[in-house]
Design a protein around this motif. Sequence first.
Motif, PDB file in Angstrom:
ATOM      1  N   GLY A 103       0.543  -1.157   0.139  1.00  0.00           N
ATOM      2  CA  GLY A 103      -0.229  -0.377   0.029  1.00  0.00           C
ATOM      3  C   GLY A 103       0.797   0.998   0.113  1.00  0.00           C
ATOM      4  N   CYS A 104       1.426   1.843   0.869  1.00  0.00           N
ATOM      5  CA  CYS A 104       2.075   2.548   1.428  1.00  0.00           C
ATOM      6  C   CYS A 104       3.414   3.100   1.468  1.00  0.00           C
ATOM      7  CB  CYS A 104       2.101   3.387   2.611  1.00  0.00           C
ATOM      8  SG  CYS A 104       2.576   1.875   4.107  1.00  0.00           S
ATOM      9  N   ASP A 105       3.760   1.735   1.023  1.00  0.00           N
ATOM     10  CA  ASP A 105       5.938   1.172   1.298  1.00  0.00           C
ATOM     11  C   ASP A 105       6.579   1.540   2.045  1.00  0.00           C
ATOM     12  OD1 ASP A 105       7.471  -0.131  -0.061  1.00  0.00           O
ATOM     13  OD2 ASP A 105       7.725   1.174  -2.083  1.00  0.00           O
ATOM     14  N   CYS A 109       0.864   1.566   6.438  1.00  0.00           N
ATOM     15  CA  CYS A 109      -0.914   1.383   6.391  1.00  0.00           C
ATOM     16  C   CYS A 109      -1.088  -0.274   6.329  1.00  0.00           C
ATOM     17  CB  CYS A 109      -1.053   1.055   4.555  1.00  0.00           C
ATOM     18  SG  CYS A 109      -0.452   0.124   4.109  1.00  0.00           S
ATOM     19  N   GLY A 110       0.502  -1.109   7.004  1.00  0.00           N
ATOM     20  CA  GLY A 110       0.161  -2.344   7.125  1.00  0.00           C
ATOM     21  C   GLY A 110      -0.579  -3.964   6.277  1.00  0.00           C
ATOM     22  N   CYS A 128       0.879  -4.956   3.614  1.00  0.00           N
ATOM     23  CA  CYS A 128       1.975  -5.587   3.620  1.00  0.00           C
ATOM     24  C   CYS A 128       1.918  -6.514   5.236  1.00  0.00           C
ATOM     25  CB  CYS A 128       3.313  -5.440   3.188  1.00  0.00           C
ATOM     26  SG  CYS A 128       4.054  -4.260   4.213  1.00  0.00           S
ATOM     27  N   CYS A 167       7.194  -5.012   4.825  1.00  0.00           N
ATOM     28  CA  CYS A 167       7.415  -4.324   4.046  1.00  0.00           C
ATOM     29  C   CYS A 167       8.662  -2.961   3.907  1.00  0.00           C
ATOM     30  CB  CYS A 167       6.291  -2.767   3.045  1.00  0.00           C
ATOM     31  SG  CYS A 167       6.340  -1.639   4.264  1.00  0.00           S
TER      32      CYS A 167
HETATM   33  S1  FES Z   1       2.876  -1.094   2.201  1.00  0.00           S
HETATM   34 FE1  FES Z   1       2.160  -0.386   4.298  1.00  0.00          FE
HETATM   35  S2  FES Z   1       2.611  -0.943   5.861  1.00  0.00           S
HETATM   36 FE2  FES Z   1       4.016  -1.919   3.940  1.00  0.00          FE
END
Ligand code: FES
Lengths: 287, 164
Positions: B40-42, B46-47, B49, B61
């Motif tokens: 999601g956010c990388d 965001c969680g 992953c 991530c």
């Molecule tokens: S992609 Fe969002 S926390 Fe890992």
Amino acid sequence: MIPAAFEYFSPQSVKEAIGLLEKHGDDAKILAGGHSLLPIMKLRLAQPKVIVDIGRISGLSGIKADGQKVAIGALTTHDAIERDAVLKEKCPLLAETAAVIGDMQVRNRGTIGGSAAHADPAADYPAALLALGAEIVAIGPKGTRTIPAGEFFVEMLTTALKPTEIITELRVPVLARGTGAAYQKHPHPASGYAVVGVAAVVTMSGGKCQSAAIGVTGVAGKPYRATAVEKALIGQSLDETTAAKAAAHAAEGVDPQGDLYASGQFRAHLASVYTKRAVLLAASRAK
Amino acid sequence: MKRAVKVTVNGKAYAHEVEPRLLLVHYIRDMLGLTGTHVGCDTSNCGACTILINGRAVKSCTLLAVQAEGASIQTVEGLATDGKLHPIQEGFWEEHGLQCGFCTPGMMLTAVDLLQRNPDPTEEQIRMGIEGNLCRCTGYQHIVNSIQHAARKMRGAAGRATPR
Ligand code: FES
Ligand SMILES: Cc1cc2nc3c(=O)[nH]c(=O)nc-3n(C[C@H](O)[C@H](O)[C@H](O)COP(=O)(O)OP(=O)(O)OC[C@H]3O[C@@H](n4cnc5c(N)ncnc54)[C@H](O)[C@@H]3O)c2cc1C
Ligand code: FES
């Protein structure tokens, strides 16, 4: 986002790790939980050429009490600290602080040694480590040394550690009789880090404050002891009025840092508010 | 220089040579082809992953594949067994715990870690437990209901049903 390429080592002992740090000098970086280092490597704010992953060294995690002190291995996760029965009884302040770091996934991975070494100005533990008068034990090529928390945090993201030193454990004192402690935090609504975090350790005797130690994080470039507050608390019977009066000194002598979320002035205000809360809660717990 | 990595994912053993800078989430998605784990956010926030490493929820991530050497990993693909949904999946199905579904794998694995440690969480404990998982669609209430559904079901299955 992908980190720049690096060479990776996973030493099995502290000695082997120190050897690697000596050999690679400034090119090398220690990796523990990776929850501060990897995000900045992904942003390429850090591009170490060599990573020394200490995560597989045995004996660096775990919590044990020996008489007057509790020793916490550097690789102990925030989650383990939050849940540990020994700490909950003997140094509840540290468990209480660990419980409000980031989120569950971050606490499952992040370590206390990594948090101390990273010295993020918005990290939570530093407030507690200062208020407790913790000791940071580090091993380097010249042997072991013990650094008092008060001398450990030097500047934003800078500690008294040498690049070839590894934190092996942190020691905190067992909560004394008549003493209560509390950590109160204003979390950043997006990141969860401390906009302001205040740890208070208060000893009461005959209804009066006998001694107080106040650690503050988030406000200035580095965590600090609010000594003016501590002085103002001594000898007082602690209630809303006396605590608020003392807590008004919470940002005295420091340069509060502002950012998009909170100006320096607002941070100084929050420091007073959270200091009052932490002091009153700690005093109510002093038994 | 590449490094050897051996992991067990959803009960299956894998061995690969990887670049040390390879993130675990990319290893899982691109090398193992298990694309249920999302990015999601990388930026660790965001969680999406989230996976389980040795039973604990972590953001993949924010880990290198080499850090997972020797670990037992569970991803969303490993939740159902023999074609039967895991109670957490059933909960999300029954209680409409998803809309677009992007956050769902991470939400479910986080919930599994939470329920393992606390089989009977309060609503507040559930909300605190999924603090590291963002959902843009549901407003979270149905996710909380889904986790409560799974908690009841799992307690029942373990013969530990507590009266509500
Ligand atoms: S992609 Fe969002 S926390 Fe890992
Ligand atoms: C989404 C998110 C939210 C977070 N929220 C918070 C929060 O609310 N409060 C908070 O306090 N923190 C927060 N953190 C940071 C988190 O607590 C980190 O785990 C911690 O700061 C670093 O620990 P680590 O083990 O991950 O260290 P790493 O990232 O592995 O290392 C950090 C630094 O310390 C050095 N280092 C690590 N271990 C040692 C050692 N034993 N000896 C010497 N040097 C060492 C490394 O070289 C590196 O420079 C958050 C992180 C994330 C990703
Ligand atoms: S269901 Fe769309 S992000 Fe959660």
